[in-house]
Design an enzyme around this catalytic site. Structure first.
Site, short mmCIF file in Angstrom:
data_model
loop_
_atom_site.label_atom_id
_atom_site.label_comp_id
_atom_site.label_asym_id
_atom_site.label_seq_id
_atom_site.Cartn_x
_atom_site.Cartn_y
_atom_site.Cartn_z
CG PHE A 155 -1.18 -43.20 72.62
CD1 PHE A 155 -2.22 -43.48 73.48
CD2 PHE A 155 -1.39 -43.33 71.26
CE1 PHE A 155 -3.46 -43.90 73.00
CE2 PHE A 155 -2.63 -43.73 70.76
CZ PHE A 155 -3.66 -44.02 71.64
N GLY A 156 2.07 -45.78 74.24
CA GLY A 156 2.70 -47.00 73.70
C GLY A 156 1.67 -48.11 73.65
CB ILE A 158 0.00 -50.33 78.36
CG1 ILE A 158 0.83 -51.62 78.47
CG2 ILE A 158 -1.09 -50.31 79.43
CD1 ILE A 158 1.66 -51.75 79.75
CB VAL A 237 -1.55 -48.99 85.88
CG1 VAL A 237 -2.94 -48.93 86.48
CG2 VAL A 237 -1.59 -48.58 84.42
CB ALA A 238 3.04 -46.00 84.36
NE ARG A 239 8.35 -49.66 86.91
CZ ARG A 239 7.65 -50.71 86.44
NH1 ARG A 239 6.34 -50.74 86.53
NH2 ARG A 239 8.27 -51.75 85.90
CD GLU A 268 5.40 -50.52 93.55
OE1 GLU A 268 5.10 -49.62 92.75
OE2 GLU A 268 5.58 -51.69 93.23
CG HIS A 286 3.34 -52.98 90.81
ND1 HIS A 286 4.52 -52.28 90.84
CD2 HIS A 286 3.09 -53.22 89.49
CE1 HIS A 286 4.97 -52.11 89.61
NE2 HIS A 286 4.11 -52.68 88.77
CB ILE A 287 -2.26 -56.71 90.98
CG1 ILE A 287 -3.39 -55.67 91.22
CG2 ILE A 287 -1.74 -57.27 92.28
CD1 ILE A 287 -4.67 -56.27 91.76
N GLY A 288 -1.07 -54.83 88.05
CA GLY A 288 -1.52 -54.51 86.69
C GLY A 288 -1.51 -55.70 85.75
C1 DGY Z 1 5.97 -54.23 84.40
O1 DGY Z 1 6.05 -55.28 83.76
O2 DGY Z 1 6.78 -53.32 84.26
C2 DGY Z 1 4.85 -54.09 85.37
O3 DGY Z 1 4.97 -53.04 86.22
C3 DGY Z 1 4.59 -55.38 86.13
O4 DGY Z 1 3.97 -56.23 85.26
#
Ligand code: DGY
Length: 320
Positions: A155-156, A158, A237-239, A268, A286-288
């Site tokens: 809960f940072g 993002i 969408v993190a890692r 990846e 990986h287009i977050g």
């Molecule tokens: C990040 O910045 O860590 C993302 O995965 C790519 O924007």
């Protein structure tokens, strides 16, 4: 006084390279593909600054070779690709690009949630294939979003931006983070804390926004997936390595959960093969943070950090 020498590992925005060239001798910045290990090793040997992307693994061997290096500016908020502890030991500064990509990444998280819940890619493929023959009561039945429970892991910045959007969708919001907020903050953000296992049992939609470190590696494994509801949707969408991809693929295949949306992968750009053949997972490359505005801000932030470090100033976004 001679200008510092900087190496940029991959193709970069010309505007950002121009800014860099005002103060430094710049090499690289044109390669389309990530550099090979050998190329990276030879590139770092006589540079003062290194501008990296998250695909560049900067480990002890690279750091030991870079005997003049003062700063590594990563063009990403995550910096798990860099051995930060070793850089610190060697006095090499490391920076990242926090803040500027928060909103774009939260938007993409919602795009994935909606895509999985409402089967958007499948429906698009169906329509393009000419299979649409008219309205049907039960065509592409998805999951309701309104009124559901959203579970946010990490809960940072993002995670909170995802939560803000969730209020508009009428969701109840639960979060898990090693650092719990104060009751006042929770009330202000309209979120409730739950321990991880409880969150996994409670949430209809689970979305991961934690950073990758030894304690988050495979945080979502077979056992944790078994706690999720049958209708649950998992978003990452993190890692990639935060989720055990093999366990997830099995759960999706067996209908143990409703679906998943992934923007990141364990190895990846390799993707666990089984995932590619499953219809209940939406896969993105990986287009977050990939809007032009955000990626430009990331590039400019990385350059600014690099130049600050090279000129002896404390960079804005030092990670140690
Ligand atoms: C990040 O910045 O860590 C993302 O995965 C790519 O924007």
């Amino acid at each position: 006084m001679s200008r510092p020498k900087v190496f940029v590992t991959q193709r970069f925005f010309p505007e950002a390279l121009d800014l860099l060239r005002q103060k430094a001798e710049v090499e690289g910045g044109v390669a389309d593909e990530p550099l090979s290990r050998e190329e990276l090793l030879s590139a770092v040997s006589d540079i003062d600054g290194l501008l990296t992307l998250l695909v560049n693994r900067i480990d002890r061997e690279i750091i030991d070779r870079a005997n003049r290096l003062k700063i590594i500016a990563n063009c990403a908020v995550g910096y798990d690709n860099i051995d930060v502890a070793y850089c610190r030991e060697k006095g090499i500064l490391v920076t990242n690009t926090p803040g500027v990509l928060t909103e774009a990444t939260a938007d993409l998280t919602w795009a994935l949630i909606l895509a999985v819940a409402r089967k958007i890619p499948q429906a698009d493929r169906y329509t393009r294939q000419g299979l649409f023959r008219g309205w049907q009561l039960d065509l592409f039945l998805g999951q309701e979003i309104y009124g559901q429970n959203l579970g946010i892991i990490g809960f940072g910045r993002i995670g909170r931006a995802v939560a803000r959007r969730a209020l508009g969708f009428g969701l109840k919001i639960f979060y898990f983070d090693p650092q719990r907020l104060s009751p006042e903050e929770e009330a202000h953000l309209q979120v409730n804390y739950l321990p991880l296992d409880e969150l996994l049992k409670t949430a209809d939609i689970i979305t991961i926004h934690a950073s990758l470190n030894p304690s988050s590696y495979h945080l979502i494994n077979r056992e944790k997936i078994s706690l999720m509801k049958k209708e649950a949707i998992l978003i990452n969408v993190a890692r990639g390595p935060i989720v055990d991809e093999k366990a997830l693929a099995e759960a999706l295949k067996n209908g143990q959960i409703f679906g998943a949306g992934l923007d990141v992968y364990e190895g990846e750009p390799e993707i666990y093969k089984e995932l590619l053949s499953l219809d209940n997972v939406v896969l993105l490359p990986h287009i977050g943070s990939a809007t032009r505005t955000t990626r430009m801000k990331m590039a400019m932030t990385a350059v600014r950090n690099l130049l600050q470090g090279l000129s002896g100033q404390k960079p804005d976004n030092l990670v140690w």
